[in-house]
Motif scaffolding. Structure first.
Motif, PDB file in Angstrom:
ATOM      1  N   ALA A  25       0.827  -1.210   0.000  1.00  0.00           N
ATOM      2  CA  ALA A  25       0.000   0.000   0.000  1.00  0.00           C
ATOM      3  C   ALA A  25       0.862   1.262   0.000  1.00  0.00           C
ATOM      4  N   VAL A  26       1.949   1.240   0.787  1.00  0.00           N
ATOM      5  CA  VAL A  26       2.851   2.392   0.820  1.00  0.00           C
ATOM      6  C   VAL A  26       3.484   2.610  -0.542  1.00  0.00           C
ATOM      7  N   ALA A  27       3.932   1.529  -1.187  1.00  0.00           N
ATOM      8  CA  ALA A  27       4.540   1.647  -2.513  1.00  0.00           C
ATOM      9  C   ALA A  27       3.539   2.201  -3.525  1.00  0.00           C
ATOM     10  N   GLY A  28       2.305   1.711  -3.445  1.00  0.00           N
ATOM     11  CA  GLY A  28       1.271   2.210  -4.350  1.00  0.00           C
ATOM     12  C   GLY A  28       0.959   3.674  -4.106  1.00  0.00           C
ATOM     13  N   GLY A  29       0.882   4.060  -2.819  1.00  0.00           N
ATOM     14  CA  GLY A  29       0.614   5.463  -2.494  1.00  0.00           C
ATOM     15  C   GLY A  29       1.724   6.383  -2.944  1.00  0.00           C
ATOM     16  N   GLN A  30       2.973   5.956  -2.754  1.00  0.00           N
ATOM     17  CA  GLN A  30       4.102   6.787  -3.166  1.00  0.00           C
ATOM     18  C   GLN A  30       4.157   6.951  -4.677  1.00  0.00           C
ATOM     19  N   LEU A  31       3.885   5.856  -5.402  1.00  0.00           N
ATOM     20  CA  LEU A  31       3.878   5.950  -6.861  1.00  0.00           C
ATOM     21  C   LEU A  31       2.724   6.813  -7.357  1.00  0.00           C
ATOM     22  N   PHE A  32       1.586   6.733  -6.671  1.00  0.00           N
ATOM     23  CA  PHE A  32       0.464   7.587  -7.056  1.00  0.00           C
ATOM     24  C   PHE A  32       0.836   9.067  -6.899  1.00  0.00           C
ATOM     25  N   ILE A  33       1.455   9.411  -5.770  1.00  0.00           N
ATOM     26  CA  ILE A  33       1.845  10.805  -5.524  1.00  0.00           C
ATOM     27  C   ILE A  33       2.943  11.241  -6.478  1.00  0.00           C
ATOM     28  N   HIS A  34       3.901  10.355  -6.734  1.00  0.00           N
ATOM     29  CA  HIS A  34       5.071  10.724  -7.526  1.00  0.00           C
ATOM     30  C   HIS A  34       4.835  10.637  -9.036  1.00  0.00           C
ATOM     31  N   ALA A  35       4.168   9.546  -9.471  1.00  0.00           N
ATOM     32  CA  ALA A  35       4.107   9.271 -10.901  1.00  0.00           C
ATOM     33  C   ALA A  35       2.758   9.553 -11.544  1.00  0.00           C
ATOM     34  N   LEU A  36       1.674   9.526 -10.784  1.00  0.00           N
ATOM     35  CA  LEU A  36       0.352   9.685 -11.383  1.00  0.00           C
ATOM     36  C   LEU A  36      -0.252  11.061 -11.141  1.00  0.00           C
ATOM     37  N   LEU A  37      -0.296  11.473  -9.885  1.00  0.00           N
ATOM     38  CA  LEU A  37      -0.968  12.731  -9.545  1.00  0.00           C
ATOM     39  C   LEU A  37      -0.390  13.935 -10.290  1.00  0.00           C
ATOM     40  N   PRO A  38       0.929  14.132 -10.325  1.00  0.00           N
ATOM     41  CA  PRO A  38       1.452  15.319 -11.020  1.00  0.00           C
ATOM     42  C   PRO A  38       1.215  15.291 -12.519  1.00  0.00           C
ATOM     43  N   TYR A  39       1.240  14.082 -13.104  1.00  0.00           N
ATOM     44  CA  TYR A  39       1.082  13.974 -14.554  1.00  0.00           C
ATOM     45  C   TYR A  39      -0.376  13.980 -14.988  1.00  0.00           C
ATOM     46  N   LEU A  40      -1.278  13.478 -14.124  1.00  0.00           N
ATOM     47  CA  LEU A  40      -2.662  13.256 -14.534  1.00  0.00           C
ATOM     48  C   LEU A  40      -3.626  14.353 -14.109  1.00  0.00           C
ATOM     49  N   LEU A  41      -3.464  14.885 -12.900  1.00  0.00           N
ATOM     50  CA  LEU A  41      -4.443  15.824 -12.360  1.00  0.00           C
ATOM     51  C   LEU A  41      -4.669  17.048 -13.248  1.00  0.00           C
ATOM     52  N   PRO A  42      -3.602  17.722 -13.753  1.00  0.00           N
ATOM     53  CA  PRO A  42      -3.860  18.899 -14.604  1.00  0.00           C
ATOM     54  C   PRO A  42      -4.698  18.569 -15.833  1.00  0.00           C
ATOM     55  N   TYR A  43      -4.447  17.398 -16.458  1.00  0.00           N
ATOM     56  CA  TYR A  43      -5.212  17.013 -17.636  1.00  0.00           C
ATOM     57  C   TYR A  43      -6.669  16.743 -17.298  1.00  0.00           C
ATOM     58  N   ILE A  44      -6.913  16.107 -16.166  1.00  0.00           N
ATOM     59  CA  ILE A  44      -8.292  15.801 -15.780  1.00  0.00           C
ATOM     60  C   ILE A  44      -9.072  17.086 -15.541  1.00  0.00           C
ATOM     61  N   ILE A  45      -8.471  18.035 -14.834  1.00  0.00           N
ATOM     62  CA  ILE A  45      -9.156  19.307 -14.562  1.00  0.00           C
ATOM     63  C   ILE A  45      -9.441  20.045 -15.868  1.00  0.00           C
ATOM     64  N   LEU A  46      -8.454  20.129 -16.747  1.00  0.00           N
ATOM     65  CA  LEU A  46      -8.633  20.844 -18.011  1.00  0.00           C
ATOM     66  C   LEU A  46      -9.670  20.154 -18.897  1.00  0.00           C
ATOM     67  N   THR A  47      -9.650  18.826 -18.897  1.00  0.00           N
ATOM     68  CA  THR A  47     -10.627  18.084 -19.692  1.00  0.00           C
ATOM     69  C   THR A  47     -12.037  18.322 -19.184  1.00  0.00           C
ATOM     70  N   GLN A  48     -12.206  18.225 -17.869  1.00  0.00           N
ATOM     71  CA  GLN A  48     -13.518  18.473 -17.276  1.00  0.00           C
ATOM     72  C   GLN A  48     -13.974  19.910 -17.541  1.00  0.00           C
ATOM     73  N   TRP A  49     -13.063  20.835 -17.456  1.00  0.00           N
ATOM     74  CA  TRP A  49     -13.372  22.248 -17.707  1.00  0.00           C
ATOM     75  C   TRP A  49     -13.860  22.435 -19.140  1.00  0.00           C
ATOM     76  N   LEU A  50     -13.138  21.813 -20.083  1.00  0.00           N
ATOM     77  CA  LEU A  50     -13.519  21.914 -21.489  1.00  0.00           C
ATOM     78  C   LEU A  50     -14.897  21.313 -21.732  1.00  0.00           C
ATOM     79  N   LEU A  51     -15.169  20.157 -21.117  1.00  0.00           N
ATOM     80  CA  LEU A  51     -16.445  19.481 -21.340  1.00  0.00           C
ATOM     81  C   LEU A  51     -17.618  20.220 -20.709  1.00  0.00           C
ATOM     82  N   LYS A  52     -17.344  21.031 -19.695  1.00  0.00           N
ATOM     83  CA  LYS A  52     -18.417  21.757 -19.009  1.00  0.00           C
ATOM     84  C   LYS A  52     -18.678  23.127 -19.623  1.00  0.00           C
ATOM     85  N   MET A  53     -17.853  23.521 -20.581  1.00  0.00           N
ATOM     86  CA  MET A  53     -18.120  24.777 -21.282  1.00  0.00           C
ATOM     87  C   MET A  53     -19.322  24.588 -22.197  1.00  0.00           C
TER      88      MET A  53
END
Length: 295
Positions: A25-53
């Motif tokens: 669980a610790v390894a998964g959490g660290q990889l999520f914070i390090h490898a997924l969250l920084p790369y994915l979150l901005p795209y998800i927000i921008l995509t949702q923003w675009l779709l809600k326009m």
């Protein structure tokens, strides 16, 4: 009864192996914070923003909606493609059959993840990361054209009219951020859970069969969670010549964690997962072959 037995069996395994489950669980959490969250979150927000326009047109060509879904899904990362298709389906911009086929076609890891984390950090070469990204997109584009061909010959190829734009109830950006938190929570939960589960099962398998721990860990983690799977492959097999191909295979498999994310999102729009399954088999076969040819 089978499901209950499996659940209790896993609960017992987690009780017997608390340290192993914690480490996973610790390894998964660290990889999520390090490898997924920084790369994915901005795209998800921008995509949702675009779709809600609100749409500026009440009659959008069907091909333009297909391309929009494909581009957002191809460059937004998992599971942005599924989110995009479902949102467009709920907005009556896609029919049921179109949504089910596009759910399979609009599915790819984010370029920042492939080039930055996998290419630069794991493979140690940004150029190889680019080649891997190109391989994934070649396979996706071919499947996208196959999707267009199948939809063209289906009964649901008619042009649907987009409803007249309604005044948004809230601020689109804030609504996008709010919805993105739900998606990110889903991703974090599945990543951490399947990382812990894969780690525990890998230890049990290695102990019971005397299989090499590196092979057992990489195989099970790759099956359950892609990100920690490629990290495990790097830890155990980075010196082998087939290591880049192994990484490509794990990325094309995606892992049960990502498939569960897509299934939960698709369920909200009652979309069939059959075309998605076909699309994943297509990727598993083609991506490693194309990547090998580009190396």
């Amino acid at each position: 009864m089978l499901n209950i037995a499996v659940i209790w069996g896993l609960i017992i395994l987690f009780i017997i192996q608390p340290g192993t489950a914690h480490d996973g669980a610790v390894a998964g959490g660290q990889l999520f914070i390090h490898a997924l969250l920084p790369y994915l979150l901005p795209y998800i927000i921008l995509t949702q923003w675009l779709l809600k326009m609100p749409s500026t047109s009440t009659n959008s060509p069907v091909w333009r909606r297909f391309v929009k879904a494909f581009v957002l899904g191809s460059f937004g990362g998992f599971p942005v493609g599924a989110v995009t298709v479902v949102e467009m389906k709920k907005n009556d911009q896609l029919t049921q059959k179109q949504s089910e086929f596009l759910l399979a076609a609009c599915h790819a890891p984010g370029p920042m993840f492939v080039i930055g984390f996998v290419g630069a950090e794991l493979l140690g070469d940004v150029t190889i990361g680019w080649k891997l990204l190109i391989s994934i997109h070649i396979a996706n584009i071919l499947f996208f054209f196959l999707t267009l061909f199948l939809l063209k010959n289906s009964d649901e190829n008619e042009t649907i009219e987009v409803p007249e734009a309604k005044k948004p109830k809230g601020i689109p950006l804030l609504e996008a951020i709010k919805d993105s938190t739900t998606i990110i929570t889903l991703i974090a939960t599945t990543v951490i859970f399947f990382s812990a589960l894969g780690t525990v099962l890998a230890k049990v398998l290695a102990t019971a069969t005397h299989l090499d721990m590196g092979i057992a860990t990489t195989a099970l983690l790759a099956f359950f969670e892609m990100t920690i799977g490629v990290q495990s492959a790097t830890d155990h097999f980075s010196t082998l010549e087939i290591f880049p191909i192994l990484i490509a295979l794990i990325l094309s498999m995606n892992g049960l964690s990502i498939h569960m994310q897509v299934a939960v999102i698709a369920k909200s729009a009652n979309l069939s997962m059959l075309p998605y399954v076909v699309g994943r088999i297509w990727s598993i076969v083609l991506v490693p072959i194309i990547f090998y040819l580009l190396l």
